[in-house]
Design a protein around this motif. Structure first.
Motif, short mmCIF file in Angstrom:
data_model
loop_
_atom_site.label_atom_id
_atom_site.label_comp_id
_atom_site.label_asym_id
_atom_site.label_seq_id
_atom_site.Cartn_x
_atom_site.Cartn_y
_atom_site.Cartn_z
N ARG A 45 97.24 4.77 -52.53
CA ARG A 45 97.04 5.53 -53.75
C ARG A 45 96.39 4.58 -54.78
NH1 ARG A 45 101.73 9.37 -56.01
NH2 ARG A 45 101.53 9.98 -53.82
N ASP A 46 95.22 4.94 -55.23
CA ASP A 46 94.45 4.07 -56.11
C ASP A 46 94.24 4.70 -57.48
OD1 ASP A 46 92.35 3.18 -53.33
OD2 ASP A 46 94.05 2.07 -54.16
N LEU A 47 94.21 3.85 -58.49
CA LEU A 47 93.93 4.32 -59.85
C LEU A 47 92.45 4.67 -59.98
CD1 LEU A 47 94.90 4.73 -62.78
CD2 LEU A 47 94.32 2.34 -63.20
N VAL A 48 92.20 5.84 -60.48
CA VAL A 48 90.83 6.31 -60.70
C VAL A 48 90.42 6.10 -62.16
CG1 VAL A 48 89.34 8.35 -60.72
CG2 VAL A 48 90.97 8.00 -58.85
N ALA A 49 91.31 6.51 -63.06
CA ALA A 49 91.01 6.40 -64.49
C ALA A 49 92.30 6.41 -65.28
CB ALA A 49 90.12 7.56 -64.95
N ALA A 50 92.26 5.78 -66.44
CA ALA A 50 93.43 5.77 -67.32
C ALA A 50 92.96 5.86 -68.77
CB ALA A 50 94.26 4.50 -67.11
N VAL A 51 93.84 6.36 -69.59
CA VAL A 51 93.53 6.49 -71.02
C VAL A 51 94.75 6.05 -71.81
CG1 VAL A 51 94.22 8.94 -71.04
CG2 VAL A 51 92.68 8.07 -72.81
N THR A 52 94.52 5.29 -72.88
CA THR A 52 95.63 4.82 -73.69
C THR A 52 96.29 5.96 -74.45
OG1 THR A 52 94.08 4.29 -75.46
CG2 THR A 52 94.70 2.49 -73.95
N TRP A 53 97.43 5.66 -75.06
CA TRP A 53 98.21 6.70 -75.73
C TRP A 53 97.42 7.40 -76.83
CZ3 TRP A 53 99.17 6.21 -80.98
CH2 TRP A 53 98.88 4.95 -81.53
N ALA A 98 102.24 9.16 -65.70
CA ALA A 98 102.50 8.62 -67.02
C ALA A 98 102.95 7.16 -66.92
CB ALA A 98 103.57 9.44 -67.72
N ASP A 99 102.36 6.32 -67.74
CA ASP A 99 102.74 4.91 -67.82
C ASP A 99 104.11 4.78 -68.48
OD1 ASP A 99 102.82 2.08 -68.65
OD2 ASP A 99 100.68 2.08 -68.21
N ARG A 100 104.86 3.77 -68.08
CA ARG A 100 106.20 3.59 -68.61
C ARG A 100 106.23 2.76 -69.90
NH1 ARG A 100 107.62 -1.61 -67.75
NH2 ARG A 100 106.45 -2.75 -66.16
N ARG A 101 105.09 2.19 -70.29
CA ARG A 101 105.05 1.25 -71.41
C ARG A 101 104.58 1.97 -72.68
NH1 ARG A 101 101.04 -2.67 -68.28
NH2 ARG A 101 100.18 -0.59 -67.89
N PRO A 102 105.47 2.14 -73.66
CA PRO A 102 105.06 2.85 -74.87
C PRO A 102 104.01 2.08 -75.67
CG PRO A 102 107.25 1.91 -75.13
CD PRO A 102 106.87 1.71 -73.70
N TYR A 103 103.00 2.80 -76.12
CA TYR A 103 101.95 2.26 -76.98
C TYR A 103 101.17 1.11 -76.35
CZ TYR A 103 104.42 5.13 -80.31
OH TYR A 103 105.03 6.19 -80.93
N TYR A 104 101.07 1.12 -75.01
CA TYR A 104 100.29 0.09 -74.32
C TYR A 104 98.81 0.32 -74.58
CZ TYR A 104 98.39 -2.81 -70.61
OH TYR A 104 97.69 -3.76 -69.91
N THR A 105 98.12 -0.77 -74.96
CA THR A 105 96.70 -0.64 -75.29
C THR A 105 95.82 -1.53 -74.43
OG1 THR A 105 96.96 -2.31 -77.03
CG2 THR A 105 97.17 0.00 -77.68
N GLY A 106 96.40 -2.18 -73.44
CA GLY A 106 95.61 -3.06 -72.58
C GLY A 106 94.86 -2.29 -71.52
N SER A 107 94.31 -3.05 -70.56
CA SER A 107 93.59 -2.43 -69.45
C SER A 107 94.14 -2.89 -68.11
CB SER A 107 92.10 -2.75 -69.55
OG SER A 107 91.90 -4.16 -69.53
N ASN A 108 95.33 -3.48 -68.13
CA ASN A 108 95.95 -3.97 -66.91
C ASN A 108 96.91 -2.91 -66.39
OD1 ASN A 108 96.87 -5.49 -64.81
ND2 ASN A 108 98.12 -6.86 -66.05
N TYR A 109 96.41 -2.02 -65.57
CA TYR A 109 97.22 -0.94 -65.04
C TYR A 109 97.55 -1.20 -63.58
CZ TYR A 109 95.70 1.69 -69.15
OH TYR A 109 95.45 2.11 -70.43
N LYS A 110 98.83 -1.08 -63.26
CA LYS A 110 99.28 -1.23 -61.88
C LYS A 110 100.03 0.03 -61.48
CE LYS A 110 99.83 -6.28 -61.97
NZ LYS A 110 99.39 -6.45 -63.36
N LEU A 111 100.03 0.30 -60.19
CA LEU A 111 100.72 1.47 -59.67
C LEU A 111 102.17 1.51 -60.15
CD1 LEU A 111 100.34 3.91 -57.70
CD2 LEU A 111 101.30 2.44 -55.93
N ALA A 112 102.83 0.36 -60.14
CA ALA A 112 104.25 0.30 -60.50
C ALA A 112 104.50 0.61 -61.97
CB ALA A 112 104.80 -1.08 -60.16
#
Length: 127
Positions: A45-53, A98-112
């Motif tokens: 399962r691979d990340l395709v796209a993500a968007v910050t909060w 949904a990411d578990r990290r509130p207000y995360y603004t970085g670009s380091n996204y991991k499956l976990a």
């Protein structure tokens, strides 16, 4: 806990477009980054796209840059993935998460980092 439901998958010819939608509930939706993943049979399962909060920053896998666009509407608790110029290799089950990290603004996204998932929607691109 977040409940997530995806929709918008289907069968499309190569070169066509689809728009996936995802509605989330149960947690403060606007505080968390959201992502779209995909998983083809026998593959990870691979990340395709993500968007910050806030929606101001986005991330795309190299394989979809210039073809896919992720966006969100915090007033409606919705996330979208516009997919253009689809290719047979885009065929997969697509998941919203949904990411578990509130207000995360970085670009380091991991499956976990994504701890709430939808059930997935199938996208099939025929050649």
């Amino acid at each position: 806990q977040v409940q997530i439901v995806e929709s918008g998958g289907g069968l499309v010819q190569a070169g066509g477009s689809l728009r996936l939608s995802c509605v989330a509930s149960g947690r403060t939706f606007s505080s968390y980054a959201m992502g779209w993943f995909r998983q083809a049979p026998g593959k990870d399962r691979d990340l395709v796209a993500a968007v910050t909060w806030s929606g101001r920053s986005t991330y795309y896998a190299d394989s979809v840059k210039g073809r896919f666009t992720i966006s969100r509407d915090n007033a409606k608790n919705m996330v979208y993935l516009q997919m253009n110029s689809l290719k047979p290799e885009d065929t997969a089950v697509y998941y919203c998460a949904a990411d578990r990290r509130p207000y995360y603004t970085g670009s380091n996204y991991k499956l976990a980092d994504f701890t709430s998932w939808g059930q997935g929607t199938q996208v099939t691109v025929s050649s």
